[in-house]
Design a protein around this motif. Structure first.
Motif, mmCIF file in Angstrom:
data_model
loop_
_atom_site.group_PDB
_atom_site.id
_atom_site.type_symbol
_atom_site.label_atom_id
_atom_site.label_comp_id
_atom_site.label_asym_id
_atom_site.label_seq_id
_atom_site.Cartn_x
_atom_site.Cartn_y
_atom_site.Cartn_z
ATOM 1 N N GLN A 12 28.576 64.040 16.822
ATOM 2 C CA GLN A 12 28.716 65.419 16.599
ATOM 3 C C GLN A 12 29.259 65.941 15.687
ATOM 4 O O GLN A 12 30.401 65.651 15.033
ATOM 5 N N THR A 68 32.825 62.148 19.129
ATOM 6 C CA THR A 68 32.083 61.418 19.202
ATOM 7 C C THR A 68 31.647 61.122 19.974
ATOM 8 O O THR A 68 31.132 60.681 18.368
ATOM 9 N N LEU A 104 26.433 69.469 18.761
ATOM 10 C CA LEU A 104 25.607 68.921 19.912
ATOM 11 C C LEU A 104 26.421 69.509 20.561
ATOM 12 O O LEU A 104 27.662 70.127 20.723
ATOM 13 N N GLU A 105 26.139 69.687 21.924
ATOM 14 C CA GLU A 105 26.670 70.751 23.014
ATOM 15 C C GLU A 105 27.768 69.679 23.585
ATOM 16 O O GLU A 105 27.437 68.298 23.609
ATOM 17 N N TYR A 106 28.911 70.036 24.342
ATOM 18 C CA TYR A 106 29.501 69.246 24.730
ATOM 19 C C TYR A 106 29.430 68.661 25.677
ATOM 20 O O TYR A 106 28.161 69.502 26.480
ATOM 21 N N THR A 107 29.749 66.640 25.686
ATOM 22 C CA THR A 107 29.257 66.268 26.528
ATOM 23 C C THR A 107 30.217 65.168 27.176
ATOM 24 O O THR A 107 30.523 64.650 25.996
ATOM 25 N N PRO A 108 30.869 65.546 28.018
ATOM 26 C CA PRO A 108 32.026 64.757 28.194
ATOM 27 C C PRO A 108 31.669 63.431 28.524
ATOM 28 O O PRO A 108 33.196 62.927 27.913
ATOM 29 N N GLU A 109 30.935 63.433 28.578
ATOM 30 C CA GLU A 109 30.621 61.512 28.882
ATOM 31 C C GLU A 109 30.432 60.798 27.366
ATOM 32 O O GLU A 109 31.094 59.877 27.213
ATOM 33 N N PHE A 110 30.284 61.712 26.710
ATOM 34 C CA PHE A 110 30.251 61.139 25.225
ATOM 35 C C PHE A 110 31.685 61.152 24.437
ATOM 36 O O PHE A 110 32.520 60.508 22.921
ATOM 37 N N ASP A 111 33.093 61.964 24.874
ATOM 38 C CA ASP A 111 33.886 62.886 24.405
ATOM 39 C C ASP A 111 34.778 61.683 23.560
ATOM 40 O O ASP A 111 35.114 61.042 25.275
ATOM 41 N N CYS A 122 24.251 73.788 17.961
ATOM 42 C CA CYS A 122 24.271 74.188 19.094
ATOM 43 C C CYS A 122 25.134 74.723 20.164
ATOM 44 O O CYS A 122 24.910 75.004 20.766
ATOM 45 N N GLN A 123 26.198 74.724 19.590
ATOM 46 C CA GLN A 123 27.371 75.127 20.113
ATOM 47 C C GLN A 123 28.605 75.742 18.842
ATOM 48 O O GLN A 123 28.703 75.644 18.081
#
Length: 185
Positions: free
Chosen positions: A70, A64, A136-143, A46-47
């Motif tokens: 991720q 993640t 998975l694309e970077y998703t700050p709320e899951f970092d 995805c990325q």
């Protein structure tokens, strides 16, 4: 291509065959059919990320939140890194266990880590370059982050680079204030 599981279940090291001649080298660093046969799972891309680091740069431990999690396929294309995988899956029989692999531009190994595993890399020379293929694309709320120097994990970080010179660790402000391993839930 040789694929073997690390001491942390869900993480594999991939050692490709290299084909060399007077022009240089050719390396097949990922092949879906061989990957799926060895790991029992597909890898959905995805990325793609690339980072370049000076000697001593320590990135991580990052993960993640799972779910969604991720997965990553990490390859050093220049220089050298110590790649560290940490089991951060609560309830896992290997929770808190870590393993490491030297990724460099000589053996051209890659590391695959499944969702729920933590990841860190330490650059062992200037201009070391790594690519991450991510599920998975970077998703700050899951970092999420864990302190790479957490005493409970006791990761054996090298103190000298590939050239034998002492390393001075360099971390981002975010990594410097990462919570301890005991904060992982």
């Amino acid at each position: 291509m040789d694929i073997r599981e690390l001491a942390v279940p869900g993480a594999w090291v991939v050692t490709p065959r290299q084909f060399r001649d007077e022009r240089g080298a050719f390396v097949e660093s990922f092949k879906a059919s061989e990957f799926e046969k060895a790991t029992g799972r597909p890898f959905e891309l995805c990325q793609v990320n690339c980072s370049v680091s000076a000697a001593g740069v320590l990135r991580g431990i990052h993960y993640t939140e799972d779910p969604p999690g991720q997965a990553k396929y990490v390859t050093c294309v220049r220089g050298a890194f110590l790649d560290v995988v940490v089991d951060l899956r609560p309830g896992s029989p290997t929770y808190g266990r870590w393993d490491s692999v030297l990724l460099d531009d000589v053996d051209r190994r890659s590391v695959f880590l499944s969702e729920g595993l933590g990841h860190a890399i330490l650059s062992l020379e200037d201009q070391s370059t790594v690519t991450y293929l991510c599920s998975l694309e970077y998703t700050p709320e899951f970092d999420r982050d864990v302190d790479a120097f957490d005493a409970t994990l006791a990761i054996d970080w090298p103190t000298v680079g590939r050239d034998g010179a002492p390393l001075t660790y360099v971390r981002s402000p975010k990594d410097t204030v990462a919570p301890p391993f005991t904060a992982v839930t």
